[in-house]
Each structure stands twice: as C-alpha cells, then as structure tokens.
Design a protein around this motif. Structure first.
Motif, PDB file in Angstrom:
ATOM      1  N   ARG A 250      82.256  35.469  55.482  1.00  5.68           N
ATOM      2  CA  ARG A 250      81.271  34.564  56.079  1.00  5.68           C
ATOM      3  C   ARG A 250      80.433  35.263  57.155  1.00  5.68           C
ATOM      4  NH1 ARG A 250      82.909  29.171  59.635  1.00  5.68           N
ATOM      5  NH2 ARG A 250      80.799  28.669  60.367  1.00  5.68           N
ATOM      6  N   TRP A 327      77.288  32.975  71.180  1.00  4.03           N
ATOM      7  CA  TRP A 327      78.663  32.595  70.847  1.00  4.03           C
ATOM      8  C   TRP A 327      79.553  33.303  71.860  1.00  4.03           C
ATOM      9  CZ3 TRP A 327      81.224  34.805  65.809  1.00  4.03           C
ATOM     10  CH2 TRP A 327      82.432  34.146  65.546  1.00  4.03           C
ATOM     11  N   ALA A 358      85.625  27.150  65.831  1.00  7.36           N
ATOM     12  CA  ALA A 358      85.045  25.830  66.066  1.00  7.36           C
ATOM     13  C   ALA A 358      83.724  25.941  66.832  1.00  7.36           C
ATOM     14  CB  ALA A 358      86.036  24.962  66.848  1.00  7.36           C
ATOM     15  N   ASP A 361      80.840  26.927  64.587  1.00  3.08           N
ATOM     16  CA  ASP A 361      80.356  25.802  63.782  1.00  3.08           C
ATOM     17  C   ASP A 361      79.444  24.864  64.571  1.00  3.08           C
ATOM     18  OD1 ASP A 361      81.733  26.703  61.558  1.00  3.08           O
ATOM     19  OD2 ASP A 361      83.539  25.537  62.003  1.00  3.08           O
ATOM     20  N   ARG A 362      79.496  24.945  65.900  1.00  7.08           N
ATOM     21  CA  ARG A 362      78.642  24.074  66.716  1.00  7.08           C
ATOM     22  C   ARG A 362      77.258  24.665  66.969  1.00  7.08           C
ATOM     23  NH1 ARG A 362      83.406  23.783  69.886  1.00  7.08           N
ATOM     24  NH2 ARG A 362      82.436  25.029  71.539  1.00  7.08           N
TER      25      ARG A 362
END
Length: 398
Positions: A250, A327, A358, A361-362
């Motif tokens: 990914r 990030w 997590a 993903d935000r």
C-alpha cells in the motif's frame, strides 16, 4: 561596534542549526550600523559536502562587514566523538579571541556546550551575552545516556547550565514547550521565543506553486517521504520496519537522512526482508525540494522520550510549507502545535504502529497549500525580529 556569533554548524552543512545560524547572520548583517563588524566562528561542515567543494576556511560577506571563520574539527559519531570535536572547536575559539574585544557575544546552542563557550568568551571580553537555546540538554541527559549515567551527570550539567545562562543579558528559547523548565529555573531572566521557521527557498517554492501536483488517486503505492536526521531523538528504527511491514504494498517509503539510527534501521529492514522502504543519503536542498514535490505524504516521528514532548522540530515548518499531508508521531507540545497550526496533518502516538495506520487513514491525500502558515512562520521575519533584539542589547534600546 564589534559582534561575535558562535555557532557550531553553518552552511554548506545541512543541519537545522546551520540554517538557523545563517538566517541570523543575514538578518544581523542587514541591520549593522555603519562601521560595525560581525565575526562568525563556526566549523568546517561535515555533512553533504562533495569532495573538492569544501568552503573556504575564511570569507568576508556583506561588503566586508561579516567575517566567517570555519575551524577544522575531527569527525565521527557518538557522544565521545562530538565531545572531541567541540573541545577542538573551543580551543581554537579561545586562541582566536585572544586580545580581541567584542561588544556582544551571541551563541546558538543545542547541546549546551556552545552556550558555555559563549558565556566564557563574553566574560573574558566583558561583553553583553545573548544565548539562543535550541534544545533542553540537561532534561534530555537521563534518557540519552544508558545505565543511569545520564541521571548521575544531570545535576553536574545543571550547574554548568546555570553558569552559562544565569548571567546572560537575554535568553531566547526556540520552543514554548521549554517554558516550564527554564522559567522555573531562571524566573528573573529576560527570555524570548524566536522559534524555527521556513527558510527562503521553501517560502519561494510555496509561493510559486512549485509543490502543487496532481492529487493521489490510489492506483499506485502511496509515496511517503521522511527527510531528516536519523538519530536517537527520531527513533525511526523503532517504528518504521513494523509500520512498513504492516502496510505492505500500500505504501512506498523513502527515507533521506543520516545519523546514529540509520545502521539499526537498515539492519532491521534487511532482517525482515522489507522491500517497500528505500533509504538514501542526505541530498542538497535543490534535490530535496524535488523530493518533496514527488511525495504524496510527509512522515515525521519523535522517539518515546518524555523530554521530546517539549521540543518543536524544525522539520515541521519545512513540511508544512509544501502543502503535503503530514503524518506525524508526536506527543506533548509539538503535537499541540500541529493541531493548532497545521491543516491536513494526522497525529499518532509515537512508536504505536496501529495508531499510525489509523492516522494515515484520516489524512486527505491531496496537496493543500498553507499560505497563511507560510506567511506567519517564514524564517526571515522571525530572524529579523531576533536580530533587532540582539542589536538592541548593544545600542541600549532595551
């Protein structure tokens, strides 16, 4: 008027300390009264200087009003090597200032020792003293040195810190996260808060739209970039191998940097057979700008040490200028700064892989320019204010 600026790092070295010192020199040079001199004593750079491209040992700038002196020091990694390098630097500074009179000494210091040298020189020259403190060395010691050695040494270095700072005419702290420590120890000191900022190449790139590109649409691996030091403060080697393994195809990580943790990081990646992380050496700023433009997400991480909850990484300003999603594994003051100042940034608990997934993903995976942030935190404005403050100590305007 004669001023001395002590800074261990200076360009073409590529450290955050080098860029900060250069920005202060430029700001001071533009404001020096006629006939004034600024002497800068630093070291020969040890990072990202191609063979044959070493800078001169001495040069004059700004029509002769600024003199840069670069001193050779031994290289090497680790605290012992750094101690030898600084001892060599300090001895040479002592020789150079013999018989020279200065009106003001400014020291920019991360590991305290340059601040100590600044105090000694100022005392010897009967000069005013401005201390620019970029880290909390004494508070870090118990976590940096193993086996309880740091806890034993902290009181000794605490005394050294008091000697270096208690007689300063002004102290600047680069992070407001340092306030509880320094204000409790030096309540009568006159402190200011000129923090890190965005250097001009990044300001110009942001304002020109250089970083803008097509948004990520998920057809290829997400290109994640970390660019910076790989040391104990970052602790990248403790989180990235597991994170890369967890995310698999990914994400494609690119790590640009060097430091004490790089070997451990590469070893962990090889032992696990991880293929989605590429580690490369530090690059010149022009190349780094291109790397930022090619990235989809910028990654940042600070180690799980309590002392790191008070710092404000200079890398945050550079990252935010690009408009890229950020990030970041941060806690304490730097985490609050990100939440209050930087849009489209997702935080996770340092060292926590599931929290990091997590957070990823935000994120909104598109470029979002941050013009207000760039204007507020551009380094030339920050250093202009700091330079005015430094010079005011000599012109008696404070």
């Amino acid at each position: 008027m004669k001023l001395l600026l002590l800074g261990f790092y200076y360009p073409p070295d590529i450290s955050a300390g080098a860029f900060r010192t250069e920005a202060l020199v430029n700001a001071l040079a533009c404001r020096l009264p006629k006939g004034a001199e600024l002497h800068v004593i630093t070291t020969m750079p040890g990072r990202c200087v191609a063979e044959g491209d070493a800078p001169p040992a001495e040069e004059t700038l700004f029509s002769g009003s600024v003199r840069i002196i670069r001193l050779p020091v031994p290289g090497g990694r680790g605290m012992a090597a750094q101690s030898r390098a600084f001892a060599c630097y300090a001895l040479q500074v002592r020789r150079l200032i013999k018989g020279v009179s200065y009106d003001l000494v400014t020291a920019t210091s991360s590991r305290l020792v340059t601040a100590v040298l600044g105090r000694w020189v100022a005392r010897r020259c009967n000069a005013k003293l401005y201390q620019d403190i970029r880290d909390n060395f004494v508070a870090n010691l118990p976590y940096v040195l193993p086996g309880g050695v740091g806890r034993l040494l902290a009181p000794i270095f605490g005394w050294v810190e008091r000697w270096a700072l208690s007689r300063a005419d002004r102290i600047n702290l680069v992070s407001r996260g340092f306030a509880p420590y320094y204000e409790s120890r030096y309540p009568s000191q006159d402190s200011t808060w000129h923090t890190n900022g965005i250097d001009l190449p990044f300001v110009e790139a942001a304002e020109s739209g250089f970083f803008e590109h097509a948004d990520y649409h998920g057809t290829k691996p997400l290109k994640v970039l970390y660019a910076g030091n790989l040391g104990a403060g970052q602790g990248i080697e403790y989180v990235l191998p597991s994170l890369a393994e967890r995310l698999g195809k990914r994400v494609q990580f690119t790590i640009i940097g060097a430091g004490a943790g790089r070997e451990a990081l590469c070893r962990a990646l090889n032992e696990r057979g991880i293929k989605n992380v590429h580690v490369q050496d530090p690059v010149p700023r022009e190349t780094l700008l291109e790397a930022y433009r090619a990235a989809d997400v910028l990654f940042l991480h600070l180690n799980t040490l309590p002392s790191l909850e008070t710092v404000l990484p200079s890398k945050l300003f550079e990252y935010a200028a690009t408009g890229r999603p950020i990030w970041a594994g941060l806690a304490g003051f730097p985490a609050r700064f990100v939440m209050e100042e930087i849009e489209n940034a997702a935080l996770f608990a340092p060292g926590d892989v599931e929290s990091a997934v997590a957070a990823l993903d935000r994120l909104e995976l598109h470029c979002r320019p941050r013009p207000a942030f760039v204007e507020k935190w551009r380094r030339d404005k920050i250093m202009a204010d700091m330079a005015e403050e430094v010079l005011a100590l000599v012109t008696n305007e404070t």
